[in-house]
Write a protein that holds these residues in place. Sequence first.
Motif, mmCIF file in Angstrom:
data_model
loop_
_atom_site.group_PDB
_atom_site.id
_atom_site.type_symbol
_atom_site.label_atom_id
_atom_site.label_comp_id
_atom_site.label_asym_id
_atom_site.label_seq_id
_atom_site.Cartn_x
_atom_site.Cartn_y
_atom_site.Cartn_z
ATOM 1 N N VAL A 225 0.850 -1.197 0.000
ATOM 2 C CA VAL A 225 0.000 0.000 0.000
ATOM 3 C C VAL A 225 0.885 1.247 0.000
ATOM 4 O O VAL A 225 1.899 1.307 0.709
ATOM 5 C CB VAL A 225 -0.942 0.015 1.222
ATOM 6 N N PHE A 226 0.480 2.231 -0.809
ATOM 7 C CA PHE A 226 1.199 3.497 -0.930
ATOM 8 C C PHE A 226 0.244 4.658 -0.634
ATOM 9 O O PHE A 226 -0.931 4.604 -1.008
ATOM 10 C CB PHE A 226 1.750 3.668 -2.340
ATOM 11 N N SER A 227 0.756 5.703 0.007
ATOM 12 C CA SER A 227 -0.005 6.930 0.270
ATOM 13 C C SER A 227 0.694 8.107 -0.382
ATOM 14 O O SER A 227 1.917 8.085 -0.567
ATOM 15 C CB SER A 227 -0.085 7.204 1.779
ATOM 16 N N GLY A 228 -0.082 9.153 -0.691
ATOM 17 C CA GLY A 228 0.564 10.334 -1.248
ATOM 18 C C GLY A 228 -0.395 11.447 -1.563
ATOM 19 O O GLY A 228 -1.558 11.445 -1.142
ATOM 20 N N ALA A 229 0.113 12.399 -2.314
ATOM 21 C CA ALA A 229 -0.681 13.534 -2.774
ATOM 22 C C ALA A 229 -0.150 13.988 -4.119
ATOM 23 O O ALA A 229 1.064 14.054 -4.327
ATOM 24 C CB ALA A 229 -0.634 14.693 -1.779
ATOM 25 N N SER A 230 -1.065 14.311 -5.037
ATOM 26 C CA SER A 230 -0.668 14.814 -6.349
ATOM 27 C C SER A 230 0.121 16.109 -6.228
ATOM 28 O O SER A 230 1.036 16.382 -7.014
ATOM 29 C CB SER A 230 -1.901 15.086 -7.209
ATOM 30 N N ARG A 231 -0.260 16.901 -5.250
ATOM 31 C CA ARG A 231 0.405 18.176 -4.942
ATOM 32 C C ARG A 231 -0.300 18.737 -3.713
ATOM 33 O O ARG A 231 -1.511 18.675 -3.600
ATOM 34 C CB ARG A 231 0.287 19.156 -6.117
ATOM 35 N N MET A 232 0.468 19.275 -2.771
ATOM 36 C CA MET A 232 -0.155 19.888 -1.597
ATOM 37 C C MET A 232 0.785 20.899 -0.988
ATOM 38 O O MET A 232 2.011 20.829 -1.150
ATOM 39 C CB MET A 232 -0.533 18.834 -0.554
ATOM 40 N N THR A 233 0.209 21.875 -0.284
ATOM 41 C CA THR A 233 1.017 22.885 0.387
ATOM 42 C C THR A 233 1.341 22.424 1.797
ATOM 43 O O THR A 233 0.562 21.734 2.444
ATOM 44 C CB THR A 233 0.287 24.231 0.451
ATOM 45 N N ILE A 234 2.535 22.802 2.253
ATOM 46 C CA ILE A 234 2.979 22.511 3.609
ATOM 47 C C ILE A 234 3.428 23.821 4.236
ATOM 48 O O ILE A 234 4.151 24.599 3.617
ATOM 49 C CB ILE A 234 4.141 21.496 3.611
#
Length: 259
Positions: A225-234
């Motif tokens: 299983v993999f988690s992520g985000a296409s693009r996000m601000t931090i």
Amino acid sequence: MKRYLLLAALFCCTASFVFAQNKSNKGKEFWVGYGHNQLNGTQTMVLYLSAEQAAQVTVTIPNLGWVKNYNIPANTAISSDIIPVNAVLNAEGVSNNGIHIESNVPIVAYAHQYGGSSSGATMLMPVETYGYTYYSLNYTQQTNSTTAYSWFFVVASEDNTKLQITPSATTQGGRPANQMFTVTLNKGQIYNVFGQTSGLTGNDMTGSKVVSVADFSGVCHPIGVFSGASRMTICNSSSGEFMQQQIFPANAWGTRYLT
């Protein structure tokens, strides 16, 4: 009879949990997917492959007929050819574009996506470390793009892998929050989930649960299983960042930590 099959399945899963905890990130076989990136095809994805012994490694995307062979000298690391961009997980649901890495000796592997000022990498875990229960780990989904998602995906290393997926929030494909649904995958298939978006914000999929359960013959099949985000601000940045991470199964979690 059903009771015996259930007991056999539970024993299978439990025994494998104990076995998996003795493993490391070094192995002979890996699977990964091309996680969704807001750069929409202008990004690059490569694999980094490292070997302590001289290794013969084959990287394939069986569904695309893409095959690359590498000879890695002992105590060196190489970068793979660029992974075809048409392997990207662009939609919620089943994809046949699993990326397969096989070696004749144990190696270490990483996946890296980059483009412009955006970059994200993950260490890959070999199939012998795969588990049966996972919780997605994401982040507040806010960015300057309407085509960026909080996401997670599951990859099967064996045929007839039956999954129970419970998203923590409504998905882009319309799956409601906290309602379990069932999916069956074959070897190399991926099930991809996007958090539902509205404007520049999207649902954070942290806490979504994925469980591999007994198939028709009573066998539990391990999964990655993999988690992520296409693009996000931090930290309220005006830009954004691609994120990806292969996550550990729940059985690998501990009770004592240092930070």
